[in-house]
Design a protein around this motif. Sequence first.
Motif, PDB file in Angstrom:
ATOM      1  N   HIS A   1       0.623  -1.264   0.015  1.00  0.00           N
ATOM      2  CA  HIS A   1       0.075  -0.098  -0.057  1.00  0.00           C
ATOM      3  C   HIS A   1       0.976   1.445   0.091  1.00  0.00           C
ATOM      4  CE1 HIS A   1      -3.445  -2.514   0.405  1.00  0.00           C
ATOM      5  NE2 HIS A   1      -3.076  -2.915   1.696  1.00  0.00           N
ATOM      6  N   ALA A   2       2.233   1.140  -0.365  1.00  0.00           N
ATOM      7  CA  ALA A   2       3.052   2.408  -0.209  1.00  0.00           C
ATOM      8  C   ALA A   2       2.895   3.280  -1.376  1.00  0.00           C
ATOM      9  CB  ALA A   2       4.354   1.877  -0.475  1.00  0.00           C
ATOM     10  N   ASP A   3       2.979   4.451  -1.291  1.00  0.00           N
ATOM     11  CA  ASP A   3       2.293   5.575  -2.351  1.00  0.00           C
ATOM     12  C   ASP A   3       3.379   5.325  -3.668  1.00  0.00           C
ATOM     13  OD1 ASP A   3       0.395   7.243  -1.246  1.00  0.00           O
ATOM     14  OD2 ASP A   3       1.842   7.442   0.355  1.00  0.00           O
ATOM     15  N   GLN A   4       4.745   4.813  -3.138  1.00  0.00           N
ATOM     16  CA  GLN A   4       5.841   4.777  -4.252  1.00  0.00           C
ATOM     17  C   GLN A   4       6.600   3.540  -3.738  1.00  0.00           C
ATOM     18  OE1 GLN A   4       8.111   7.891  -6.385  1.00  0.00           O
ATOM     19  NE2 GLN A   4       7.107   9.384  -4.920  1.00  0.00           N
ATOM     20  N   ILE A   5       7.059   2.537  -4.849  1.00  0.00           N
ATOM     21  CA  ILE A   5       7.871   1.725  -4.506  1.00  0.00           C
ATOM     22  C   ILE A   5       9.073   1.732  -5.192  1.00  0.00           C
ATOM     23  CG2 ILE A   5       8.362  -0.845  -4.521  1.00  0.00           C
ATOM     24  CD1 ILE A   5       5.043  -1.440  -4.032  1.00  0.00           C
ATOM     25  N   LEU A   6      10.334   2.130  -4.870  1.00  0.00           N
ATOM     26  CA  LEU A   6      11.551   2.315  -5.618  1.00  0.00           C
ATOM     27  C   LEU A   6      12.295   0.794  -5.384  1.00  0.00           C
ATOM     28  CD1 LEU A   6      12.583   5.668  -4.015  1.00  0.00           C
ATOM     29  CD2 LEU A   6      10.958   5.195  -6.153  1.00  0.00           C
ATOM     30  N   VAL A   7      12.565   0.328  -6.883  1.00  0.00           N
ATOM     31  CA  VAL A   7      13.267  -0.964  -6.787  1.00  0.00           C
ATOM     32  C   VAL A   7      14.673  -0.449  -6.961  1.00  0.00           C
ATOM     33  CG1 VAL A   7      13.617  -3.110  -7.962  1.00  0.00           C
ATOM     34  CG2 VAL A   7      11.382  -1.996  -7.830  1.00  0.00           C
ATOM     35  N   VAL A   8      15.530  -0.832  -6.165  1.00  0.00           N
ATOM     36  CA  VAL A   8      17.148  -0.422  -6.027  1.00  0.00           C
ATOM     37  C   VAL A   8      17.626  -1.587  -6.539  1.00  0.00           C
ATOM     38  CG1 VAL A   8      19.088   0.549  -4.916  1.00  0.00           C
ATOM     39  CG2 VAL A   8      16.551   1.431  -4.158  1.00  0.00           C
ATOM     40  N   ASN A   9      18.711  -1.467  -7.432  1.00  0.00           N
ATOM     41  CA  ASN A   9      19.658  -2.814  -7.850  1.00  0.00           C
ATOM     42  C   ASN A   9      21.092  -1.888  -8.269  1.00  0.00           C
ATOM     43  OD1 ASN A   9      20.760  -4.983  -8.177  1.00  0.00           O
ATOM     44  ND2 ASN A   9      19.176  -5.826  -9.492  1.00  0.00           N
ATOM     45  N   HIS A  10      22.112  -2.593  -7.959  1.00  0.00           N
ATOM     46  CA  HIS A  10      23.522  -1.935  -8.506  1.00  0.00           C
ATOM     47  C   HIS A  10      23.500  -0.510  -8.353  1.00  0.00           C
ATOM     48  CE1 HIS A  10      24.422  -5.835  -9.826  1.00  0.00           C
ATOM     49  NE2 HIS A  10      23.225  -5.836 -10.717  1.00  0.00           N
ATOM     50  N   GLY A  11      23.127   0.175  -7.059  1.00  0.00           N
ATOM     51  CA  GLY A  11      23.136   1.476  -6.809  1.00  0.00           C
ATOM     52  C   GLY A  11      22.186   2.556  -7.531  1.00  0.00           C
ATOM     53  N   GLN A  12      21.369   2.067  -8.353  1.00  0.00           N
ATOM     54  CA  GLN A  12      20.408   2.888  -9.118  1.00  0.00           C
ATOM     55  C   GLN A  12      18.890   2.303  -8.837  1.00  0.00           C
ATOM     56  OE1 GLN A  12      22.251   1.939 -13.044  1.00  0.00           O
ATOM     57  NE2 GLN A  12      23.056   4.111 -13.304  1.00  0.00           N
ATOM     58  N   ILE A  13      18.152   3.430  -9.099  1.00  0.00           N
ATOM     59  CA  ILE A  13      16.516   2.970  -9.125  1.00  0.00           C
ATOM     60  C   ILE A  13      16.306   2.355 -10.480  1.00  0.00           C
ATOM     61  CG2 ILE A  13      14.386   4.035  -8.764  1.00  0.00           C
ATOM     62  CD1 ILE A  13      15.514   6.099  -6.716  1.00  0.00           C
ATOM     63  N   VAL A  14      16.077   1.230 -10.505  1.00  0.00           N
ATOM     64  CA  VAL A  14      15.637   0.610 -11.815  1.00  0.00           C
ATOM     65  C   VAL A  14      13.998   0.708 -12.068  1.00  0.00           C
ATOM     66  CG1 VAL A  14      17.776  -0.629 -11.732  1.00  0.00           C
ATOM     67  CG2 VAL A  14      15.658  -1.754 -10.827  1.00  0.00           C
ATOM     68  N   GLU A  15      13.208   0.591 -11.113  1.00  0.00           N
ATOM     69  CA  GLU A  15      11.856   0.904 -11.409  1.00  0.00           C
ATOM     70  C   GLU A  15      11.040   1.611 -10.260  1.00  0.00           C
ATOM     71  OE1 GLU A  15      11.165  -3.715 -13.237  1.00  0.00           O
ATOM     72  OE2 GLU A  15      10.311  -3.162 -11.572  1.00  0.00           O
ATOM     73  N   ALA A  16      10.131   2.252 -10.454  1.00  0.00           N
ATOM     74  CA  ALA A  16       9.336   3.141  -9.572  1.00  0.00           C
ATOM     75  C   ALA A  16       8.012   3.049  -9.749  1.00  0.00           C
ATOM     76  CB  ALA A  16       9.715   4.367  -9.296  1.00  0.00           C
ATOM     77  N   GLY A  17       6.980   2.921  -8.815  1.00  0.00           N
ATOM     78  CA  GLY A  17       5.775   3.098  -9.000  1.00  0.00           C
ATOM     79  C   GLY A  17       4.986   2.568  -7.852  1.00  0.00           C
ATOM     80  N   ARG A  18       3.642   2.218  -7.870  1.00  0.00           N
ATOM     81  CA  ARG A  18       2.743   1.847  -6.943  1.00  0.00           C
ATOM     82  C   ARG A  18       2.874   0.200  -7.328  1.00  0.00           C
ATOM     83  NH1 ARG A  18      -0.512   4.952  -4.066  1.00  0.00           N
ATOM     84  NH2 ARG A  18      -1.838   2.953  -3.415  1.00  0.00           N
ATOM     85  N   HIS A  19       2.396  -0.659  -6.452  1.00  0.00           N
ATOM     86  CA  HIS A  19       2.429  -2.169  -6.156  1.00  0.00           C
ATOM     87  C   HIS A  19       1.733  -2.643  -7.695  1.00  0.00           C
ATOM     88  CE1 HIS A  19       2.347  -6.336  -5.062  1.00  0.00           C
ATOM     89  NE2 HIS A  19       0.779  -6.223  -5.388  1.00  0.00           N
ATOM     90  N   GLU A  20       0.412  -2.101  -8.049  1.00  0.00           N
ATOM     91  CA  GLU A  20      -0.080  -2.659  -9.147  1.00  0.00           C
ATOM     92  C   GLU A  20       0.559  -2.355 -10.402  1.00  0.00           C
ATOM     93  OE1 GLU A  20      -1.206  -0.546  -6.873  1.00  0.00           O
ATOM     94  OE2 GLU A  20      -2.734  -1.697  -5.604  1.00  0.00           O
ATOM     95  N   GLN A  21       1.203  -1.046 -10.489  1.00  0.00           N
ATOM     96  CA  GLN A  21       1.891  -0.845 -11.727  1.00  0.00           C
ATOM     97  C   GLN A  21       3.013  -1.715 -12.038  1.00  0.00           C
ATOM     98  OE1 GLN A  21       2.522   3.393 -10.472  1.00  0.00           O
ATOM     99  NE2 GLN A  21       0.948   4.212 -11.859  1.00  0.00           N
ATOM    100  N   LEU A  22       3.696  -1.708 -10.892  1.00  0.00           N
ATOM    101  CA  LEU A  22       4.911  -2.595 -10.947  1.00  0.00           C
ATOM    102  C   LEU A  22       4.607  -3.989 -11.341  1.00  0.00           C
ATOM    103  CD1 LEU A  22       7.283  -1.118  -8.135  1.00  0.00           C
ATOM    104  CD2 LEU A  22       7.236  -0.595 -10.424  1.00  0.00           C
TER     105      LEU A  22
END
Length: 596
Positions: free
Chosen positions: A553-574
């Motif tokens: 239910h987070a407003d934004q989910i930031l997926v971090v890998n290798h020191g970078q944000i590779v994906e960002a969005g809500r749960h449903e979007q991702l």
Amino acid sequence: MAKRNTYNEDESLTTHFNWHDYARLGHYLRPYRWRLLLVLFTIVIGNIAVVLGPFLMKVAIDTAIPNRDMALIWTLSGIFLASLCIAFTCFRYRIWAITEIGQNLLIDMRTDLFTHLQELPFAYFDSRPHGKILIRVVNYINTLSDLLANGLVNLISDIISVIVTLIFMFTISWRLTLDSLVLIPILILWAYVIQKKQRRAFRQLSNKQSNLNAYIHESIAGIKVTQGFAQEQSTIQHFDQVADDNRDAYMQAVKIQYALSPGVQNISTMTTALIYFIGIQQLGVVVSTGTLIAFIGYINNFWNPVINIGNFYNDLITATAYLERIFETMDERPQIQDAPDAFALPPIKGDVRFNNVSFRYDDEGPLTLSDVSFHAQAGETIALVGPTGAGKTTIINLLSRFYNVTAGTITIDNINLQQVTLDSLRQQMGVMQQDTFLFSGTIMDNIRYGRLDATDDEVQQAAKIAHADDFIRSLPSGYQSMIQEHGDSLSAGQRQLLAFARVLLADPRILILDEATAAIDTKTEALLQAGLNELLKGRTSFIVAHRLSTIQHADQILVVNHGQIVEAGRHEQLMAQHGEYYQLYESQYQMLQAQD
């Protein structure tokens, strides 16, 4: 991370010791200068009283006894008795006063060092065993305390004693005085030869002592792992090796240290023999019997403080190795500190922006974060997910300014974090680190650490929201139950609940939870989630979580890998993108299904 020095690795000094740095020690003597002047006055009076003895003996032998002057003998006896009483009183006062000053110096210097440690960044503590830091605050300060107080004042006392004795000696016979000083150059040369070897030896000893302390500290902290894997014998073998290295270094240092004292003793004995030889040859012609006897007494009065001065010089060289380590720590400049023009951060709403942020732990090391940018509006909940070592914890550490960014900027309400004071920033943030730490004390005190002026009712309310109240009240003493060091008497889940209550009590505008529910069972997690939903309303929150079910239910989910944000969005979007987040979620879901 920064390269970490280990228990079996000697520390190298970054700078060469400067003898002028001993002037810095005057800072710790300055508050007690009037007491020291009184002590010095007492020393002068005491030394004069002591050196009167041989002079009175000379008068008695050369004048009173040959003339059978009983009145003069009684007068000399009375003066001698009075001088003994004065010397005893002065000596007793000096011991008492110096002991008190020494203890005050110990507190002052240790407090300065401990206070400075509070200001040093995480990188300093990450780069060396804590045992090597602990030995500087405790053992090395103890060594210097005695040197600064008792040793220094005794040195002044001995110098005054030498000067007063020389005055009496020159008054009695300047020829014999010059003869008694003829061997002094040999003593100076002897001290010069061994001082360099002694300093190197004690620097090596300080390394081995530091290594031993670090290994003991590490072994005690890891005793459960040691016993769990039945590695007691291996640990003992390692300890024996470290202890042997410390013993060998100590024996080598002591062998050099005590090379000075026999030299001084031999020169003193040779000087006495020389005066006997010269005095007997000149007896009755140039030197009277009383003069010779008095002069032999003064020779002892002269060489005893000289021997003490030699011992102090020994201690000074020895303490140099420890002083270097202490000053090295005090001279360590905090990388994270307020800018000269920093201002207090006003009450914030919680709008957070990362603008092209990059970060590396070492100046020459690889980037841990590379060009990270995102925007968290006030009141939003931001979740950081990704594999271990991806950079999630680094992001929240930069937000709290536990480290400074290498490039880019971080702003809160459009204010650059580099421009505000650390206290004003962190007072408006609540941080629950991945590694839960509890202090020795009561449960009530540990929760109240989040806000020291909180009432008991407020502490209990925070515990209820964190769902810690039930297990606390089940303990025999409830909120007054004592917690052992690190909270080892509690389960991992209970420790995290208490730490969570501590953050809740602080009521921060920005909340940071690093693996806040990692050690909480599924039932407790469900209860905690209800409290979290209420807590997160109206404040900006950053949640680092491996359990993806807790951040749907987070407003934004930031997926971090290798020191970078590779994906960002809500749960449903991702989930719809079928990218890295989808793969992480599906792998966790399948794992839970397999466990069921």
